[in-house]
Enzyme design. Sequence first.
Site, short mmCIF file in Angstrom:
data_model
loop_
_atom_site.label_atom_id
_atom_site.label_comp_id
_atom_site.label_asym_id
_atom_site.label_seq_id
_atom_site.Cartn_x
_atom_site.Cartn_y
_atom_site.Cartn_z
N HIS B 132 -32.82 41.94 21.08
CA HIS B 132 -32.85 41.14 19.85
C HIS B 132 -33.02 39.68 20.29
O HIS B 132 -32.54 39.27 21.36
CB HIS B 132 -31.49 41.33 19.15
CG HIS B 132 -31.39 40.71 17.80
ND1 HIS B 132 -31.24 39.35 17.62
CD2 HIS B 132 -31.39 41.25 16.56
CE1 HIS B 132 -31.16 39.09 16.31
NE2 HIS B 132 -31.25 40.23 15.65
N ASP B 210 -24.58 42.43 24.77
CA ASP B 210 -24.68 42.24 23.32
C ASP B 210 -24.33 43.59 22.68
O ASP B 210 -25.14 44.51 22.69
CB ASP B 210 -26.11 41.80 22.97
CG ASP B 210 -26.34 41.76 21.46
OD1 ASP B 210 -25.37 41.95 20.69
OD2 ASP B 210 -27.50 41.54 21.05
N GLN B 213 -24.89 45.69 17.89
CA GLN B 213 -25.42 46.88 17.25
C GLN B 213 -24.62 48.12 17.64
O GLN B 213 -24.70 49.14 16.96
CB GLN B 213 -26.90 47.05 17.68
CG GLN B 213 -27.72 47.93 16.79
CD GLN B 213 -27.73 47.46 15.35
OE1 GLN B 213 -27.16 48.09 14.47
NE2 GLN B 213 -28.34 46.30 15.10
N LYS B 236 -21.58 43.70 10.74
CA LYS B 236 -22.27 44.97 10.99
C LYS B 236 -21.29 46.14 11.04
O LYS B 236 -21.70 47.29 11.10
CB LYS B 236 -23.04 44.91 12.31
CG LYS B 236 -24.28 44.02 12.26
CD LYS B 236 -25.15 44.27 13.46
CE LYS B 236 -26.13 43.16 13.73
NZ LYS B 236 -27.28 43.14 12.83
N CYS B 375 -36.38 40.98 14.54
CA CYS B 375 -35.97 39.92 15.48
C CYS B 375 -36.16 40.39 16.92
O CYS B 375 -35.33 40.14 17.79
CB CYS B 375 -34.54 39.48 15.25
SG CYS B 375 -34.27 38.74 13.64
#
Lengths: 143, 417
Positions: B132, B210, B213, B236, B375
Amino acid sequence: VSEFDQLYREVILDHYKNPRGHGVIEGADAEADGQNPLCGDEVSIYVTFGDDDTIEDVKFSGRGCAISQASTSMLMEMVKGRSASEVATMSKDDLLEEVGIPLTPIRLKCALLGLWTLKVALHKGKGTPLPEEAAGLDDLSLN
Amino acid sequence: MRAMAVTAKPKLDARKLRADFPIFEQLVHGKPLAYLDSAVTSQKPRYVLDALLNFYETSYGNVHRGVYWLSERATAEFEAARDKVRGFVNAPSAKEVIFTRNATEALNLVAYAWGWDNLGPGDTVVVTELEHHANFVPFQFIAQRTGATFKAIPIDGAGELQLDALDDLAAAGNIKLVAVGLISNSLGTINPVEKIAAWAHEQGAVMVVDAAQAAPHKAIDVQALGADFLAISAHKMCGPSGVGALWGKAELLEAMSPFNLGGQMIRQVRMEKTTWNELPYKFEAGTPPMAEAVGFGAAVDYLTAIGLDAIEEHEHELAAYALDRLGELDWVTTYGPPADRRAGIVSFNIEGVHPHDVAQILDWEGIAIRAGHHCAQPLMAKLGVAATNRASFYLYTVRDEIDRLLDGLHKVRKVLT
């Protein structure tokens, strides 16, 4: 008629499936590239000028949704043969009236990408004024 | 209960859980909402909304400021939320958990506050082609500003990282930071972060994960992953927008300069010199997202009660079902790895139809999917497309919604081809 049927009305689908002025003009007098950061769509516009200020030929290439492809196709028909200075001051409403469908603010960006890119091309070729909305579409130096 | 969980595969009842989410009580264009865009942001259960309202109605004051009852109460709730987030990622200490605005800000914090002092010419920063923009651009930028080299681990045709390339990257020399997403937001690829972290540490680099997600969908353990920094975002994972968290190893955070400067993050301010507050407050300048953090804590409670393993299994089943159904259509191209190596995300294109038009037509059926570059423009370039359609699932997604998606795709094709 539902909003859905309006959005993808016959004339839009016709321009989408059979775009007018689609292609590349090799050795064009002016060209510009525009991008829609929302979806990564890209459009390139090519213009050749007549002896006077006339837009003798204009074409577009690139990829986009039905709304952006159809509105750019309609735009090509609207501006061919007109003077560059006149088209440079053409308001977005003139195009939107022709497109004639209800558009949300997000879809408005799709419908107007071709117009702003054309204005950048005219600015590069003829030095016509650049509207605020078109700034930054193309890597151009304002001089 | 415990013994049962060992013998039976964890299951959740999505149809029942939907009743927790007020958003589904309304119609969209006269139809029930099929929300298939949870990868961009999740819907909110009543439990989290109540926690936000309750905080504002009974406990609202500024944290770490007043000596009065209300401020103490707000502070206690805020710090309790921090400890819930700590537990959620299995971090050793709550002082390693920094509240940020979102995962993007957490990653920028690392890029600036760690990168600025630790990167220079001759150093290499490594990301992946799947990232991303939030886990790509901050590191690209800080590499350029410090004179470091910026590299990406390539992916194969199925959207999986090519770990064979690690040796070449290592040969390029002096790798100082490696940043990888645990789950790709575009393709749903589950990346082998433990392996990459072990490699990163062999190179003497810090490992940034990261997990924005991944955190909504699978249990996160910063220690098992071998991470040095890990970023998550509340919105999220059933929590409010406006708050995320960075977890970082205490020794690294202690050695770093602050990121944002202002109130709360200082120890002492003099004309000639300012000194910094202790962790985690050194990195929390200004009034933090207080109610949002409390809501974040409530979201952690909600997900934990359902069970992350059950959520992961449910989404896996949905992804496998969606891939099967889409695979029946020869005018649909799907992207990404096989179902067993992906989370509840399915990216696809319809031959000859732009994703915007797909999403627009589906919208009229009450179906929300994402259409765009997610993105992740470097990934789109690699796939050779400008954009894709993406359907993504969560604990409240039911099979019936995927069936409606398929019916909608047939309609799209009828209108536009």
